[in-house]
Design an enzyme around this catalytic site. Sequence first.
Site, PDB file in Angstrom:
ATOM      1  CG  HIS A 200      26.062  21.492  31.397  1.00 52.38           C
ATOM      2  ND1 HIS A 200      26.799  20.344  31.223  1.00 52.38           N
ATOM      3  CD2 HIS A 200      26.507  22.046  32.545  1.00 52.38           C
ATOM      4  CE1 HIS A 200      27.653  20.202  32.223  1.00 52.38           C
ATOM      5  NE2 HIS A 200      27.489  21.232  33.033  1.00 52.38           N
TER       6      HIS A 200
ATOM      7  CG  HIS B  14      31.725  23.007  40.105  1.00 53.87           C
ATOM      8  ND1 HIS B  14      31.568  23.682  38.907  1.00 53.87           N
ATOM      9  CD2 HIS B  14      30.653  22.190  40.199  1.00 53.87           C
ATOM     10  CE1 HIS B  14      30.463  23.282  38.302  1.00 53.87           C
ATOM     11  NE2 HIS B  14      29.875  22.378  39.074  1.00 53.87           N
TER      12      HIS B  14
ATOM     13  CG  ASP C  45      26.471  22.964  36.784  1.00 54.25           C
ATOM     14  OD1 ASP C  45      27.102  22.615  37.788  1.00 54.25           O
ATOM     15  OD2 ASP C  45      26.661  22.482  35.653  1.00 54.25           O
TER      16      ASP C  45
ATOM     17  CD  GLU D  38      31.405  19.092  38.137  1.00 52.78           C
ATOM     18  OE1 GLU D  38      30.730  18.051  38.133  1.00 52.78           O
ATOM     19  OE2 GLU D  38      31.227  20.021  37.307  1.00 52.78           O
ATOM     20  CD  GLU D  39      30.610  21.820  34.609  1.00 57.75           C
ATOM     21  OE1 GLU D  39      30.524  20.746  33.969  1.00 57.75           O
ATOM     22  OE2 GLU D  39      29.653  22.319  35.209  1.00 57.75           O
TER      23      GLU D  39
ATOM     24  CG  ASP E 238      34.952  24.185  36.920  1.00 59.19           C
ATOM     25  OD1 ASP E 238      34.533  24.005  38.088  1.00 59.19           O
ATOM     26  OD2 ASP E 238      35.086  23.249  36.109  1.00 59.19           O
TER      27      ASP E 238
ATOM     28  CG  ASP F  63      27.296  20.214  40.681  1.00 58.17           C
ATOM     29  OD1 ASP F  63      26.548  20.922  39.975  1.00 58.17           O
ATOM     30  OD2 ASP F  63      28.338  19.693  40.245  1.00 58.17           O
TER      31      ASP F  63
END
Length: 456
Positions: free
Chosen positions: A429, A83, A114, A148-149, A85, A173
């Site tokens: 994150h 992903h 990520d 995805e997020e 995003d 991931d």
Amino acid sequence: MEFRDNIKQSQDDLIARLQGCIQIPSVYADDGSGHPYGAQVHRCLTYMLDLAQELGFSTQELDGQVGWCEYGQGEEMVAVLCHLDVVPEGDGWTVPPYEGRVIDGRLYGRGAIDDKGPAVAALYALKALKDSGVPLKRRGRILFGLNEETGSADMKYYLSHGGEVPVMGFTPDGEYPVINGEKGLVTETYARTWNQSGPVRLTQLWGGTAHNIVPAQAWAQLACSPDLAKEIASLSTENITCTPTQDGLRVEAMGVSAHGGSPGEGENAIGRLMQFLTRLPLEGDTAQAVAFLADKLGMEYDGASLGIAKSDQLSGTLTMNLGILRGDEKGLEVRLNYRYPVTCTFEDCGPAVEAAFAGAGFTRTYQQHKARIYMPPETPLVEKLLKVYQDCTGLPAQPKCIGGGTYAKMMPNILAFGPVFPGDEVREHKPDEFIEISRLIENTEIIAAAMYELAH
């Protein structure tokens, strides 16, 4: 089979292309651009598809929802699901979050680990297969997801609009050696209105940037008399700051950011703020709502006060994160994210959470549930990925279950495989997210070997 030499030749270009990808701030935005997840997210997809074409692959895009590149022949397809995003950058960075700066062998930036780093690694892994000329009986496809997020609506769209399902595949991931189980993942929004009265009123409330990040900051704007503002300010503690304003007081709570799947590694600023606000002379609906959030959530991260503390030996304890708070004089809204063990079901926790919030006057306005997944160790996909990891690293390997949710939940026949190695620092994150360049290259080699193992 080794692809080290092919990847080594492309290393400088791989790093430069990852830097370019990180420089696109691909955070979800409802910006009126006509693109489902915002102009910057679509710009990032275009960047990757253009790069894939430059490297000699055929590409496709499905209605701005997802794109992919492909190599090889055959009726069956194996996939690497990535992903593009990213979560918002948040606070606390010591380097620019969207520059891709390299410092002491680390490439920094939001998405470095990520999941932009692994996505670019997968693309160059596919290039290594192509350049080596190894025969494959299945096509290899890299899917570039965009949501995805914030919900994985892209994969739902892909599957509902005829997207081909891989016979086997993985998403880089998660963690190595291989993740064969993921906790159930629930995201919910609860809202309530209130009629405020009394000597102090809450005129604004704010906390958190995403449901799956432990909030590092939260604040409340209070309307009250100057004398009461001074009295409240005297209650300040180490992590609570009170600043006088024209109408009253601004109360700010500080926490420690962490991934929503491991909230015990952080400190929830929203919960800390709610606990402080219970010390004020709030009245009526306002007092009830604040007390509920402070008592039933607060600084907890296991759902115990909501009556949903669960645990199993495969995946550990249920985790709870109060990720977002927004409010004003008329009411407030909170978004929470909780993850239940792989041997549990939604029915073991979901109804209890909703009942508790309803009892405090809240209404659920949004819910997303991604059911838990689990593949036994003897499953062929698990065995193949474990073999690749062992062959590439020389290390023993056992599958594991996690609390994080990946695209493996959204696509049949997919498991999470990498990019984080056992014992490595986990920075997704968090501020100053990075990927070590040596690990970036090692991931590229493992992804190439895994695609070969699944496709030949």
